[in-house]
Motif scaffolding. Structure first.
Motif, PDB file in Angstrom:
ATOM      1  N   SER A   1     -20.430  38.630  24.675  1.00 10.61           N
ATOM      2  CA  SER A   1     -21.713  39.305  24.294  1.00 10.61           C
ATOM      3  C   SER A   1     -21.564  40.589  23.804  1.00 10.61           C
ATOM      4  CB  SER A   1     -22.619  39.655  25.774  1.00 10.61           C
ATOM      5  OG  SER A   1     -21.671  40.227  26.492  1.00 10.61           O
ATOM      6  N   GLY A   2     -20.388  41.356  24.011  1.00  6.30           N
ATOM      7  CA  GLY A   2     -20.181  42.553  23.264  1.00  6.30           C
ATOM      8  C   GLY A   2     -19.911  42.565  21.844  1.00  6.30           C
ATOM      9  N   ASN A   3     -18.907  41.272  21.649  1.00  3.08           N
ATOM     10  CA  ASN A   3     -18.839  41.144  20.173  1.00  3.08           C
ATOM     11  C   ASN A   3     -19.807  40.657  19.604  1.00  3.08           C
ATOM     12  OD1 ASN A   3     -15.715  41.710  20.152  1.00  3.08           O
ATOM     13  ND2 ASN A   3     -15.204  39.665  20.965  1.00  3.08           N
ATOM     14  N   LEU A   4     -20.484  39.998  19.976  1.00  2.35           N
ATOM     15  CA  LEU A   4     -21.909  39.477  19.343  1.00  2.35           C
ATOM     16  C   LEU A   4     -22.598  40.621  18.826  1.00  2.35           C
ATOM     17  CD1 LEU A   4     -23.578  37.043  18.298  1.00  2.35           C
ATOM     18  CD2 LEU A   4     -24.713  37.092  20.409  1.00  2.35           C
ATOM     19  N   ILE A   5     -22.969  41.377  19.529  1.00  2.91           N
ATOM     20  CA  ILE A   5     -23.806  42.540  19.260  1.00  2.91           C
ATOM     21  C   ILE A   5     -23.034  43.362  18.308  1.00  2.91           C
ATOM     22  CG2 ILE A   5     -24.688  44.950  20.388  1.00  2.91           C
ATOM     23  CD1 ILE A   5     -24.879  43.598  23.075  1.00  2.91           C
ATOM     24  N   VAL A   6     -21.921  43.693  18.239  1.00  4.63           N
ATOM     25  CA  VAL A   6     -21.174  44.488  17.491  1.00  4.63           C
ATOM     26  C   VAL A   6     -21.087  44.045  16.278  1.00  4.63           C
ATOM     27  CG1 VAL A   6     -18.880  45.530  16.849  1.00  4.63           C
ATOM     28  CG2 VAL A   6     -19.754  45.923  19.187  1.00  4.63           C
ATOM     29  N   PHE A   7     -20.698  42.584  15.914  1.00  5.77           N
ATOM     30  CA  PHE A   7     -20.767  41.927  14.911  1.00  5.77           C
ATOM     31  C   PHE A   7     -22.090  41.781  14.006  1.00  5.77           C
ATOM     32  CE2 PHE A   7     -17.175  38.810  16.411  1.00  5.77           C
ATOM     33  CZ  PHE A   7     -16.036  40.110  16.123  1.00  5.77           C
ATOM     34  N   GLN A   8     -23.235  41.787  14.831  1.00  9.45           N
ATOM     35  CA  GLN A   8     -24.666  41.689  14.093  1.00  9.45           C
ATOM     36  C   GLN A   8     -24.752  42.981  13.577  1.00  9.45           C
ATOM     37  OE1 GLN A   8     -26.759  40.541  17.522  1.00  9.45           O
ATOM     38  NE2 GLN A   8     -26.922  38.356  16.789  1.00  9.45           N
ATOM     39  N   ASP A   9     -24.379  44.021  14.328  1.00  9.64           N
ATOM     40  CA  ASP A   9     -24.499  45.552  13.863  1.00  9.64           C
ATOM     41  C   ASP A   9     -23.737  45.928  12.586  1.00  9.64           C
ATOM     42  OD1 ASP A   9     -26.566  46.132  15.552  1.00  9.64           O
ATOM     43  OD2 ASP A   9     -25.176  47.154  17.037  1.00  9.64           O
ATOM     44  N   TYR A  10     -22.366  45.385  12.653  1.00  9.48           N
ATOM     45  CA  TYR A  10     -21.524  45.566  11.502  1.00  9.48           C
ATOM     46  C   TYR A  10     -22.100  44.930  10.255  1.00  9.48           C
ATOM     47  CZ  TYR A  10     -17.775  47.601  14.035  1.00  9.48           C
ATOM     48  OH  TYR A  10     -16.983  48.296  14.691  1.00  9.48           O
ATOM     49  N   LEU A  11     -22.682  43.828  10.256  1.00  6.49           N
ATOM     50  CA  LEU A  11     -23.476  43.008   9.250  1.00  6.49           C
ATOM     51  C   LEU A  11     -24.642  43.884   8.531  1.00  6.49           C
ATOM     52  CD1 LEU A  11     -23.344  39.318  10.178  1.00  6.49           C
ATOM     53  CD2 LEU A  11     -21.789  40.539   8.394  1.00  6.49           C
ATOM     54  N   GLU A  12     -25.267  44.379   9.609  1.00  2.85           N
ATOM     55  CA  GLU A  12     -26.501  45.108   9.217  1.00  2.85           C
ATOM     56  C   GLU A  12     -26.207  46.372   8.436  1.00  2.85           C
ATOM     57  OE1 GLU A  12     -30.876  45.701  11.075  1.00  2.85           O
ATOM     58  OE2 GLU A  12     -29.191  46.203  12.509  1.00  2.85           O
ATOM     59  N   CYS A  13     -25.058  47.055   8.991  1.00  5.34           N
ATOM     60  CA  CYS A  13     -24.625  48.296   8.536  1.00  5.34           C
ATOM     61  C   CYS A  13     -24.200  48.051   7.048  1.00  5.34           C
ATOM     62  CB  CYS A  13     -23.497  48.910   9.312  1.00  5.34           C
ATOM     63  SG  CYS A  13     -22.627  50.449   8.822  1.00  5.34           S
ATOM     64  N   GLY A  14     -23.333  47.100   6.893  1.00  6.95           N
ATOM     65  CA  GLY A  14     -22.750  46.619   5.642  1.00  6.95           C
ATOM     66  C   GLY A  14     -21.500  47.276   5.466  1.00  6.95           C
ATOM     67  N   PRO A  15     -20.368  46.895   4.419  1.00  7.27           N
ATOM     68  CA  PRO A  15     -19.058  47.249   4.481  1.00  7.27           C
ATOM     69  C   PRO A  15     -19.039  48.815   3.629  1.00  7.27           C
ATOM     70  CG  PRO A  15     -19.660  45.158   3.010  1.00  7.27           C
ATOM     71  CD  PRO A  15     -20.525  45.485   4.001  1.00  7.27           C
ATOM     72  N   ARG A  16     -20.045  48.853   2.768  1.00  5.74           N
ATOM     73  CA  ARG A  16     -20.118  50.022   1.913  1.00  5.74           C
ATOM     74  C   ARG A  16     -20.565  51.189   2.853  1.00  5.74           C
ATOM     75  NH1 ARG A  16     -23.314  50.241  -3.763  1.00  5.74           N
ATOM     76  NH2 ARG A  16     -21.675  48.756  -4.154  1.00  5.74           N
ATOM     77  N   TRP A  17     -21.296  51.169   3.644  1.00  6.26           N
ATOM     78  CA  TRP A  17     -21.767  52.423   4.299  1.00  6.26           C
ATOM     79  C   TRP A  17     -20.679  52.422   5.388  1.00  6.26           C
ATOM     80  CZ3 TRP A  17     -24.089  56.746   3.749  1.00  6.26           C
ATOM     81  CH2 TRP A  17     -24.377  57.473   4.704  1.00  6.26           C
TER      82      TRP A  17
END
Length: 275
Positions: free
Chosen positions: A170-186
């Protein structure tokens, strides 16, 4: 209904509440603030400000926010550039994020808070406490970064990789979704100030009683490093939660919240400076 029944009913009500989010502009930067009122009727109920780390959002604080709302008012933020908020036109330093958080508190008309920061968020709240000692009653650093002995992007990436292998799904799912929304550039843009900021040195200028929290198996925020932070901070205490990792505030939310509440009860806030 007995008093015990009323307490239980109030706890069930809080557990079912979803924090309400509102957009707040601070000096041209967008925050989203997710607030929950306290279940406590005490006029002395504390107010908690929860600040996430790099690439993350308020979402991984949901469990602990509900738990802290049993005893205090809570505000969990999405910082500029994270959690779907508008990205700043340029990189922001840790010092700038700290100043923005102080002005956010002014806009929310919150005179004093217990600030809780995770990972890079621990840097932001440390800087807030350093700049605005009048606004911070207590400081809580969870999975704090960055150990200067491991202050490279490669070393941090290795630690995060080792962490996700054994984090809760559950923790990984939240973090992965947030990382995708943030994007690698930012993410990469804000990684630079994270690696450069010396949390250990900034804590020497903080006056707020400080609790340092880590999961005992956290490969990102090591035991020796957290001991250094606790020693540098005023009334510093180190809590290691056995069997948990970097997302200890998510995987052990009730236990972590209970120790935060205990820290607030045990250490009276430093008196505000005279005007």
């Amino acid at each position: 209904m007995t008093s015990t029944d009323r307490v239980r009913a109030e706890r069930r009500r809080v557990a079912a509440v979803t924090a309400r989010g509102r957009s707040v502009e601070v000096d041209g930067h967008q925050f989203t603030v997710h607030s929950m009122p306290s279940a406590s009727r005490s006029p002395e109920a504390p107010t908690y400000l929860l600040v996430h780390g790099i690439g993350a959002s308020h979402r991984y604080y949901r469990r602990i926010q509900k738990r802290l709302a049993l005893t205090g008012h809570t505000h969990s933020v999405d910082l500029p550039g994270f959690g779907g908020t508008r990205r700043p036109a340029r990189a922001l330093t840790v010092e700038e994020y700290g100043a923005l958080l102080g002005r956010l508190l002014d806009q929310l008309a919150v005179p004093r808070v217990v600030v809780v920061g995770h990972s890079m968020g621990a840097q932001f709240v440390t800087e807030l406490a350093r700049q605005r000692p009048d606004a911070v009653s207590h400081l809580v650093l969870i999975g704090a970064v960055t150990d200067p002995r491991r202050a490279t992007a490669v070393q941090q990436a290795m630690g995060l990789t080792r962490d996700v292998v054994k984090e809760s799904p559950s923790g990984n799912l939240i973090v992965f979704q947030d990382y995708l929304e943030c994007g690698p550039r930012w993410f990469s843009t804000e990684l630079v100030p994270m690696l450069e900021y010396r949390t250990d040195l900034a804590l020497r200028e903080v006056r707020s009683p400080t609790l340092v929290v880590r999961g005992s198996d956290d490969p990102v925020s090591g035991s020796d490093w957290c001991a250094v932070l606790a020693a540098a901070a005023p009334h510093g205490q180190l809590l290691e939660v056995p069997g948990h990792r970097h997302l200890v505030h998510h995987s052990a939310a009730a236990q972590t919240a209970a120790r935060i509440e205990e820290h607030v009860r045990q250490h009276p806030p430093v008196a505000r400076p005279a005007p």
